[in-house]
Every structure is written in structure tokens, then in C-alpha cells.
Design a protein around this motif. Structure first.
Motif, PDB file in Angstrom:
ATOM      1  N   ALA A   1      24.572  61.377  69.609  1.00 53.38           N
ATOM      2  CA  ALA A   1      25.717  61.841  68.836  1.00 53.38           C
ATOM      3  C   ALA A   1      25.249  62.812  67.760  1.00 53.38           C
ATOM      4  N   ALA A   2      26.186  63.597  67.239  1.00 54.97           N
ATOM      5  CA  ALA A   2      25.937  64.384  66.033  1.00 54.97           C
ATOM      6  C   ALA A   2      26.207  63.452  64.856  1.00 54.97           C
ATOM      7  N   VAL A   3      25.203  63.261  63.996  1.00 54.07           N
ATOM      8  CA  VAL A   3      25.314  62.252  62.941  1.00 54.07           C
ATOM      9  C   VAL A   3      25.147  62.899  61.568  1.00 54.07           C
ATOM     10  N   VAL A   4      26.114  62.636  60.690  1.00 52.96           N
ATOM     11  CA  VAL A   4      26.057  63.098  59.306  1.00 52.96           C
ATOM     12  C   VAL A   4      25.522  61.960  58.447  1.00 52.96           C
ATOM     13  N   THR A   5      24.398  62.184  57.797  1.00 55.47           N
ATOM     14  CA  THR A   5      23.833  61.186  56.885  1.00 55.47           C
ATOM     15  C   THR A   5      23.866  61.664  55.441  1.00 55.47           C
ATOM     16  N   SER A   6      24.174  62.953  55.252  1.00 58.28           N
ATOM     17  CA  SER A   6      24.304  63.530  53.913  1.00 58.28           C
ATOM     18  C   SER A   6      25.357  64.627  53.964  1.00 58.28           C
ATOM     19  N   PHE A   7      26.265  64.643  52.989  1.00 60.78           N
ATOM     20  CA  PHE A   7      27.292  65.682  52.949  1.00 60.78           C
ATOM     21  C   PHE A   7      26.706  67.049  52.609  1.00 60.78           C
ATOM     22  N   GLU A   8      25.440  67.062  52.219  1.00 64.82           N
ATOM     23  CA  GLU A   8      24.791  68.318  51.853  1.00 64.82           C
ATOM     24  C   GLU A   8      24.084  68.980  53.030  1.00 64.82           C
ATOM     25  N   LYS A   9      24.013  68.303  54.183  1.00 64.22           N
ATOM     26  CA  LYS A   9      23.255  68.822  55.318  1.00 64.22           C
ATOM     27  C   LYS A   9      24.105  68.801  56.591  1.00 64.22           C
TER      28      LYS A   9
ATOM     29  N   SER B   1      38.947  62.590  53.455  1.00 58.08           N
ATOM     30  CA  SER B   1      37.592  62.041  53.529  1.00 58.08           C
ATOM     31  C   SER B   1      37.484  60.749  52.716  1.00 58.08           C
ATOM     32  N   THR B   2      36.821  59.744  53.299  1.00 53.21           N
ATOM     33  CA  THR B   2      36.622  58.469  52.600  1.00 53.21           C
ATOM     34  C   THR B   2      35.305  58.437  51.839  1.00 53.21           C
ATOM     35  N   GLY B   3      34.396  59.374  52.152  1.00 59.44           N
ATOM     36  CA  GLY B   3      33.098  59.396  51.506  1.00 59.44           C
ATOM     37  C   GLY B   3      32.077  58.473  52.133  1.00 59.44           C
ATOM     38  N   ALA B   4      32.467  57.770  53.192  1.00 52.50           N
ATOM     39  CA  ALA B   4      31.555  56.807  53.825  1.00 52.50           C
ATOM     40  C   ALA B   4      30.589  57.514  54.781  1.00 52.50           C
ATOM     41  N   LEU B   5      29.347  57.071  54.784  1.00 57.14           N
ATOM     42  CA  LEU B   5      28.303  57.580  55.680  1.00 57.14           C
ATOM     43  C   LEU B   5      27.535  56.390  56.263  1.00 57.14           C
ATOM     44  N   PRO B   6      26.913  56.520  57.445  1.00 54.07           N
ATOM     45  CA  PRO B   6      26.859  57.713  58.297  1.00 54.07           C
ATOM     46  C   PRO B   6      28.207  57.977  58.992  1.00 54.07           C
ATOM     47  N   LEU B   7      28.336  59.205  59.460  1.00 51.57           N
ATOM     48  CA  LEU B   7      29.593  59.655  60.057  1.00 51.57           C
ATOM     49  C   LEU B   7      29.297  60.487  61.291  1.00 51.57           C
ATOM     50  N   VAL B   8      29.993  60.206  62.376  1.00 56.62           N
ATOM     51  CA  VAL B   8      29.979  61.082  63.550  1.00 56.62           C
ATOM     52  C   VAL B   8      31.235  61.937  63.458  1.00 56.62           C
TER      53      VAL B   8
END
Length: 311
Positions: free
Chosen positions: A3-11, A53-60
Motif C-alpha cells: 500500500a501507499a502509506v502516510v506516516t508523516s503529513f510532511e512527507k 482530516s482527523t489527523g490520525a496516522l498511519p494512513l493509506v
């Protein structure tokens, strides 16, 4: 699964392993994702800036797509606010927020076109009592949704479609899609030229909107004639300084069209109708298909086409 995974909103998201989701309710279905679009909405959710956006991470990330379930049927689906979006090998959908695609539908084409078409389509079909023969101004017509707005207005019977944008090369291509007139957003004559339109589809907002609106109201031939201004996007800024006199001196109505302002049942009813038009070629968007494994590179790539990922 991958999957494409977001672990930081900055990247940007990274292509990596992620736990496979599980369908739990009776209305849920696990599907293999065949195509999913990289839309501005997806980007803003992935960087945490979208108002949902809920701000929760990680996010696909991924808000919609085309997939195939255990029943073998090809479906277009829209996801609710979930942490496991459509940019993955598999995702869980609500069957009630999906529908079976017509025979011969191209998954990549549908995944690319539905999101940019949905904004203007819903605006004209559900946020205003649009009638054939009315006149439309589109602010921000050179983006994917803007060019879809030109096509949707033409398809729904607009008598005049004024397309305004900044990219002169893309503006020049819009008459072939149905625009009757094209102008740049910076053209000082825009407000005067569009003074007697019935509906404005606004993907721009910001200072440009305030300037154009003031000029249109000032020069309107009949200020008693209704003018509905539909705010769909805000690429030029989240706020616009609207003069109070514009609201008092004309039959101006400002409404928004987006998540929350259009009921889910309305979206579900309109989507099959709109997708049928996409499948038969009445609504078109330029798409660039890429493997999901290239998501990190694609996230920062500059392209005029709508990127579609294939897991």
C-alpha cells in the motif's frame, strides 16, 4: 499487502507493507483495487490539510476507485473517512457506496474521471435548479475539474459557457469541449463580459473571485435576475473579501458544493448517471496510468494529466 502509506503529513506516502483490512459488517466487501486516482482531495487528506482530516496516522490515502470483489463484479466505489483508503492492493468498501460498472468500462478511465467530474456535475444537478438555456461562467476552467465543468455544462444544455483560467494553452483547447467563450482570469473585461450569466462554478476563490464578482454585479443588466455562485474549490486562497453591497444590491446567492453540502444519498443517485456518461465518452479527462509502486515519485511529479495508480 502492499500500500501507499502516510506516516508523516510532511512527507509523501511510501510504498510498503500494510495489514490487509477485513470486511466486518453485512454491507462491507473486501475488493481487489484495480485503479485509483491521485486527486487534489487525496493530496490534502494525505497532508492533513483537508477539513475532513482527523489527523490520525498511519494512513493509506485514496478516496475512491475501481475494484473487484469475490462476486467477480467490477465496481466503482467511494470511501468514507477511513484510515485504509484505495491506494492499496485491497480495501474494504461499503456496498451501498458502490455500484457495478457497465460492460466494457475501463477501470483507469473511470478512476481518473469520476472525481474531477463529480464537483461540477453535483453542483449543477444538486446545488442549483439548473435549466437548459442558462448561461454559465467557470472560474478555474483549465484544471481537471474545470475542464470537466465545461463538458458537464455543455451536456446539461447551457446556452453560453464562459471558461476563464490562467493557462492560455489549455484555455485554447476548451472550445472543443464545449466552451463558447474563453478569457484569462486576469482579463479586466471578464466581469463585464460575464455580467449576465445565471450560474458561476468557482474553483478559484480568493482575490480573483472578489474582483470578478464585484465587476459582474456592478455591470449586471438586470440586478433582479438570480445569480447563483457555487464555490467548489479554492486554488487561489481559502478566503475571499466579498463586499456586502454585492449581496444587498442584487439577487446573488453564494452556495458551496462539496462533502457535507451534498447529501450522501444525492451523490449515490447521481454517480451511476454520471459514470455512464464517462463510459460512453461524453465526459473526458487526460489520464496518466502509473504503478502504485511509483507513488513516492509520482506524488511530487509535475504533470497536467490526472494520475491513476494501478496496484
Amino acid at each position: 499487502m502492499k500500500a501507499a502509506v502516510v506516516t508523516s503529513f510532511e512527507k509523501p506516502p511510501r510504498y510498503e507493507d500494510f495489514a490487509e483490512p477485513v470486511a466486518k459488517g453485512q454491507n462491507e466487501m473486501l475488493v481487489d483495487v484495480l485503479a485509483t486516482g491521485l486527486h487534489p482531495l487525496v493530496r490534502s487528506k494525505a497532508n492533513g490539510s483537508h477539513y475532513t482530516s482527523t489527523g490520525a496516522l498511519p494512513l493509506v490515502p485514496g478516496v475512491d476507485g475501481v475494484g473487484r470483489g469475490a462476486d467477480g463484479k467490477l465496481r466503482y466505489f467511494v470511501l468514507d473517512n477511513t484510515q485504509v483508503g484505495s491506494m492499496a492492493d485491497k480495501t474494504v468498501i461499503e456496498v451501498g457506496r458502490s455500484f457495478v460498472l457497465p460492460q466494457g468500462a475501463d477501470p483507469a478511465l473511470v478512476a481518473a474521471a469520476v472525481n474531477p467530474a463529480m464537483g461540477p456535475w453535483l453542483a449543477l444537478r444538486r446545488r442549483v435548479s439548473f435549466e437548459k438555456g442558462q448561461k454559465v461562467l467557470i472560474l478555474g476552467a483549465t484544471g481537471s475539474s474545470g475542464s470537466m465543468a465545461v463538458q458537464a455544462a455543455r451536456h446539461l444544455g447551457a446556452a453560453q459557457i464562459i471558461a476563464a483560467g490562467r493557462d492560455e494553452r489549455k484555455l485554447a483547447a476548451l472550445p472543443a469541449l464545449g466552451a463558447t467563450d474563453i478569457m484569462t482570469l486576469e482579463d479586466a473585461r471578464l466581469g463585464s463580459f460575464a455580467r449576465d450569466v445565471d450560474v458561476v462554478l468557482d474553483f478559484v476563490w480568493g482575490e480573483s473571485t472578489a474582483r470578478t464578482m464585484t465587476a459582474m454585479i456592478t455591470e449586471r443588466t438586470d440586478r433582479g435576475r438570480p445569480l447563483t455562485w457555487i464555490e467548489i474549490g479554492s486554488v487561489a486562497g481559502p478566503t475571499a473579501a466579498i463586499p456586502s453591497a454585492a449581496l444587498r444590491s442584487s439577487r446573488l446567492q453564494i452556495v458551496g458544493s462539496g462533502i457535507g453540502s451534498v447529501p450522501a444519498r444525492d451523490i449515490v443517485e447521481e454517480l451511476p448517471v454520471m459514470v455512464n456518461e464517462i463510459v460512453r465518452g461524453a465526459l473526458r479527462v487526460d489520464a496518466k496510468v502509473m504503478p502504485l509502486a511509483d507513488v513516492e515519485h509520482a506524488w511530487t511529479a509535475h504533470t497536467r494529466e490526472r494520475i491513476v495508480f494501478k496496484p
